[in-house]
Design an enzyme around this catalytic site. Structure first.
Site, mmCIF file in Angstrom:
data_model
loop_
_atom_site.group_PDB
_atom_site.id
_atom_site.type_symbol
_atom_site.label_atom_id
_atom_site.label_comp_id
_atom_site.label_asym_id
_atom_site.label_seq_id
_atom_site.Cartn_x
_atom_site.Cartn_y
_atom_site.Cartn_z
ATOM 1 N N ARG A 51 -24.463 64.471 23.014
ATOM 2 C CA ARG A 51 -23.404 62.425 23.801
ATOM 3 C C ARG A 51 -22.605 62.118 23.553
ATOM 4 N NH1 ARG A 51 -28.960 59.187 23.510
ATOM 5 N NH2 ARG A 51 -28.271 59.973 21.320
ATOM 6 N N HIS A 178 -38.773 78.951 10.725
ATOM 7 C CA HIS A 178 -37.833 79.855 10.199
ATOM 8 C C HIS A 178 -38.708 80.930 8.771
ATOM 9 C CE1 HIS A 178 -38.258 75.527 7.843
ATOM 10 N NE2 HIS A 178 -37.663 76.413 6.184
ATOM 11 N N GLU A 216 -42.799 71.553 -2.468
ATOM 12 C CA GLU A 216 -41.796 70.636 -2.421
ATOM 13 C C GLU A 216 -41.406 70.048 -3.556
ATOM 14 O OE1 GLU A 216 -40.615 70.726 1.927
ATOM 15 O OE2 GLU A 216 -42.623 69.818 2.130
ATOM 16 N N ASP A 235 -47.119 69.021 10.106
ATOM 17 C CA ASP A 235 -45.509 69.720 9.541
ATOM 18 C C ASP A 235 -45.398 70.886 8.932
ATOM 19 O OD1 ASP A 235 -42.833 68.680 9.445
ATOM 20 O OD2 ASP A 235 -43.080 68.295 7.545
ATOM 21 N N HIS A 240 -45.396 76.890 9.284
ATOM 22 C CA HIS A 240 -45.202 78.073 8.147
ATOM 23 C C HIS A 240 -45.899 78.981 7.886
ATOM 24 C CE1 HIS A 240 -41.223 75.698 9.157
ATOM 25 N NE2 HIS A 240 -42.176 75.068 8.839
HETATM 26 P P1 NAP Z 1 -30.749 64.611 14.323
HETATM 27 O O1 NAP Z 1 -29.613 64.790 13.411
HETATM 28 O O2 NAP Z 1 -30.884 63.380 14.956
HETATM 29 O O3 NAP Z 1 -29.305 65.294 15.685
HETATM 30 C C1 NAP Z 1 -29.801 65.702 17.080
HETATM 31 C C2 NAP Z 1 -29.104 65.612 18.038
HETATM 32 O O4 NAP Z 1 -28.931 65.480 18.722
HETATM 33 C C3 NAP Z 1 -27.502 64.750 17.470
HETATM 34 O O5 NAP Z 1 -26.121 65.350 17.504
HETATM 35 C C4 NAP Z 1 -27.947 64.009 18.728
HETATM 36 O O6 NAP Z 1 -25.803 63.981 19.113
HETATM 37 C C5 NAP Z 1 -28.306 64.872 20.505
HETATM 38 N N1 NAP Z 1 -28.912 64.380 20.910
HETATM 39 C C6 NAP Z 1 -29.310 63.193 20.594
HETATM 40 N N2 NAP Z 1 -29.691 62.808 21.912
HETATM 41 C C7 NAP Z 1 -29.713 63.719 23.110
HETATM 42 C C8 NAP Z 1 -29.173 63.444 24.560
HETATM 43 N N3 NAP Z 1 -29.896 62.928 25.092
HETATM 44 N N4 NAP Z 1 -28.382 64.689 24.679
HETATM 45 C C9 NAP Z 1 -27.546 65.532 23.987
HETATM 46 N N5 NAP Z 1 -27.555 65.832 22.989
HETATM 47 C C10 NAP Z 1 -28.136 64.813 22.153
HETATM 48 O O7 NAP Z 1 -31.754 65.642 14.602
HETATM 49 P P2 NAP Z 1 -31.632 67.197 13.775
HETATM 50 O O8 NAP Z 1 -32.492 66.965 12.253
HETATM 51 O O9 NAP Z 1 -30.557 67.807 13.794
HETATM 52 O O10 NAP Z 1 -33.076 67.838 14.345
HETATM 53 C C11 NAP Z 1 -33.364 68.605 15.761
HETATM 54 C C12 NAP Z 1 -33.830 68.959 15.746
HETATM 55 O O11 NAP Z 1 -34.734 70.750 14.834
HETATM 56 C C13 NAP Z 1 -35.619 68.202 16.055
HETATM 57 O O12 NAP Z 1 -35.743 69.437 16.973
HETATM 58 C C14 NAP Z 1 -36.016 68.888 14.825
HETATM 59 O O13 NAP Z 1 -36.839 68.759 14.653
HETATM 60 C C15 NAP Z 1 -35.904 70.266 14.521
HETATM 61 N N6 NAP Z 1 -35.285 70.638 12.947
HETATM 62 C C16 NAP Z 1 -34.957 70.091 12.075
HETATM 63 C C17 NAP Z 1 -34.672 69.523 10.398
HETATM 64 C C18 NAP Z 1 -33.935 69.912 9.939
HETATM 65 O O14 NAP Z 1 -33.901 70.061 8.878
HETATM 66 N N7 NAP Z 1 -33.223 68.565 10.006
HETATM 67 C C19 NAP Z 1 -35.436 70.819 9.855
HETATM 68 C C20 NAP Z 1 -36.815 71.898 11.178
HETATM 69 C C21 NAP Z 1 -36.687 71.706 11.996
HETATM 70 P P3 NAP Z 1 -25.797 62.917 20.319
HETATM 71 O O15 NAP Z 1 -26.237 61.371 19.468
HETATM 72 O O16 NAP Z 1 -24.078 62.648 19.815
HETATM 73 O O17 NAP Z 1 -26.009 62.832 21.241
#
Ligand code: NAP
Length: 481
Positions: A51, A178, A216, A235, A240
């Site tokens: 966004r 992953h 972990e 989780d 996994h």
């Molecule tokens: P995050 O840091 O909260 O990032 C969320 C992203 O979504 C941001 O780029 C945000 O950008 C965007 N976003 C939020 N609302 C939006 C909307 N309405 N339209 C378009 N974009 C939007 O989350 P994350 O940790 O990267 O996780 C992302 C996904 O990966 C999740 O499903 C999570 O469960 C999964 N995951 C993450 C990890 C990890 O290590 N981080 C590991 C395994 C799985 P804006 O605010 O600019 O929109």
């Protein structure tokens, strides 16, 4: 040893959530590494979408900064970074609104592979699928990559499958776990099915038991609010550990092809016996040098587990009577993930009783240093007569295959390239995910009904004492962490 890098076809990859943690830590550095390795064609295009209103230059600058902080200097250089940046674009898109979709549609090319990575909160997966369809952006052969968690029980997973299925067919959906992209996990299949040595022994007649550990050192960190609603079962175990269990226990698929492999994995989940509560130990870490779980999640009454140990039985011919012990936890003694196959001791010893009697143990290490280790029994060297000891036949990738092989691609890199290649073998199918939840749901429901409190364990330990006792009662012990 020089590895063979086969370039993929030209593609447009849209990363929804391009400013988020996962994109910055894993997806973008991984793509850069594939670019450096020559796997990405010159006309690949990576489109960041989120966004935040900003132009491409601003997002590219953030991407460079992310790659620089997550990849060591030895793995990047200014020239390849500049060339990689040429491949990047950004568009501001709202998954829940109309903004940005027309601009995104304009950016997509008609004649290249089309992939959309949903790296956003799971609550947005459905909205993204709907809008890609509504704005006529995704072609019939487009691929979507869906992050975890995929639902929080069978009902929500089924609903999400149905939402995605309204716009994409199963061959277009890449549900990511992953762990399946890790080099050693694939090596597990190579070892089992590429050697005549192991597969004949891979059954209850020769295997005493199997241990799967994902330990972990870190706690729940900044993810406390999310983690407290899920816990180790949702989780880690449902996805996994279950995937590792399936790959270890499955029958040989006819071919190393997506549905052949996934059919066999599904059969394992369906053959799991229900688990009695006494076969499960749930734990929650206490304060050590860091805060306790309860402080980390800022919920003093939390009954969510940060540790699980459980004993599973698979009701089929191959595994009848061979237990699979699963264990995962946070704030453990060390970071360690491994699958360990404990073979039975030889049926009869020809040596004196004091010679000792050992069993072969095959360990498949996923982290920290990926590798495979087989312990074999030999005579203790020296004049002390026939005394047996077990020694490792160790295949650490770094030592056996040279330094390049130690530099194995990160799981995300490999999996994203598989998406571009259209290979779903290492991705979960919808029915697999639902079956895993169907097995997990009654266990969680029983805990909730009882209001059971997890057992305390010291941070930096191997989990609650009761986990060791469970093993002890079976005459076995856990591998060291
Ligand atoms: P995050 O840091 O909260 O990032 C969320 C992203 O979504 C941001 O780029 C945000 O950008 C965007 N976003 C939020 N609302 C939006 C909307 N309405 N339209 C378009 N974009 C939007 O989350 P994350 O940790 O990267 O996780 C992302 C996904 O990966 C999740 O499903 C999570 O469960 C999964 N995951 C993450 C990890 C990890 O290590 N981080 C590991 C395994 C799985 P804006 O605010 O600019 O929109």
């Amino acid at each position: 040893m020089v590895s063979r890098v086969i370039p993929v076809e030209a593609f447009d990859l849209v990363i929804f959530g391009a400013t988020g943690d996962l994109a910055r830590r894993k997806i973008l550095p991984g793509l850069y590494r594939r670019f450096c390795d020559g796997q990405m064609p010159q006309d690949a295009c990576i489109i960041g979408a989120a966004r935040t209103e900003q132009d491409s230059a601003a997002w590219i600058a953030q991407t460079v900064e992310a790659i620089e902080s997550y990849l060591p200097a030895s793995k990047r250089d200014a020239n390849t970074m500049a060339a990689f940046c040429e491949r990047l674009r950004y568009v501001a898109v709202d998954a829940m609104g109309d903004a940005g979709w027309a601009a995104l549609a304009q950016m997509m090319r008609p004649d290249v592979v089309q992939a959309f990575y949903f790296s956003v909160a799971p609550s947005l997966f459905g909205a993204l699928a709907e809008r890609l369809h509504h704005f006529n952006i995704a072609r019939q052969d487009a691929r979507i990559v869906v992050e975890k968690p995929f639902g929080r029980d069978r009902e929500t997973a089924r609903a999400l499958n149905a939402t995605l299925a309204a716009h994409f067919n199963e061959t277009q959906i890449y549900r990511i776990d992953h762990y399946l992209g890790k080099e050693t996990v694939q090596n597990l299949m190579a070892v089992r099915f590429g050697n005549t040595l192991f597969e004949p022994l891979w059954n209850a007649q020769y295997v005493d038991h199997v241990q799967i550990t994902v330990a972990e050192e870190v706690g729940v960190g900044g993810r406390g609010a999310y983690y407290d609603k899920s816990g180790a079962m949702r989780d880690m175990v449902q996805n996994h550990l279950m995937q590792l269990l399936c790959l270890t226990a499955m029958e040989p698929p006819a071919r190393f092809e997506p549905d052949a492999v996934r059919d066999e994995k599904l059969k394992v989940i369906r053959a799991l016996e229900p688990v009695a509560q006494k076969q499960i130990v749930r734990g929650q870490y206490q304060a050590g040098s860091n805060p306790s779980y309860l402080a980390d999640v800022e919920n003093p009454g939390s009954r969510t587990e940060s540790f699980i140990a459980m004993k599973l039985m698979i009701a089929n011919w191959r595994w009848n009577g061979t237990p699979f012990y699963l264990r995962t936890g946070k704030r453990m003694k060390a970071r360690k993930s491994e699958i360990v196959i404990h073979f039975k001791t030889p049926p009869h010893s020809i040596f004196d009783a004091d010679a000792g009697r050992m069993a072969n143990v095959l360990s498949i290490r996923l982290q920290p240093d990926e590798g495979i280790d087989l312990r074999v029994t030999i005579k203790e060297p020296g004049p002390g007569g026939m005394r047996l000891i077990d020694v490792p036949l160790d295949m650490s990738f770094a030592e056996a295959l040279g330094p390049e092989a130690a530099d194995v691609p990160d799981a995300y890199e490999r999996l994203i390239m598989d998406v571009i290649r259209g290979n779903q073998t290492l991705f979960m199918r919808g029915d697999e995910v639902e079956a895993a939840w169907a097995w997990t749901d009654p266990i969680i429901a029983a805990w909730e009904a009882q209001g059971a409190r997890p057992l305390p364990y010291a941070a930096g330990s191997t989990g609650p004492e009761e986990a060791a006792i469970m093993m002890h009662q079976d005459g076995r012990r856990w591998q060291d962490i």
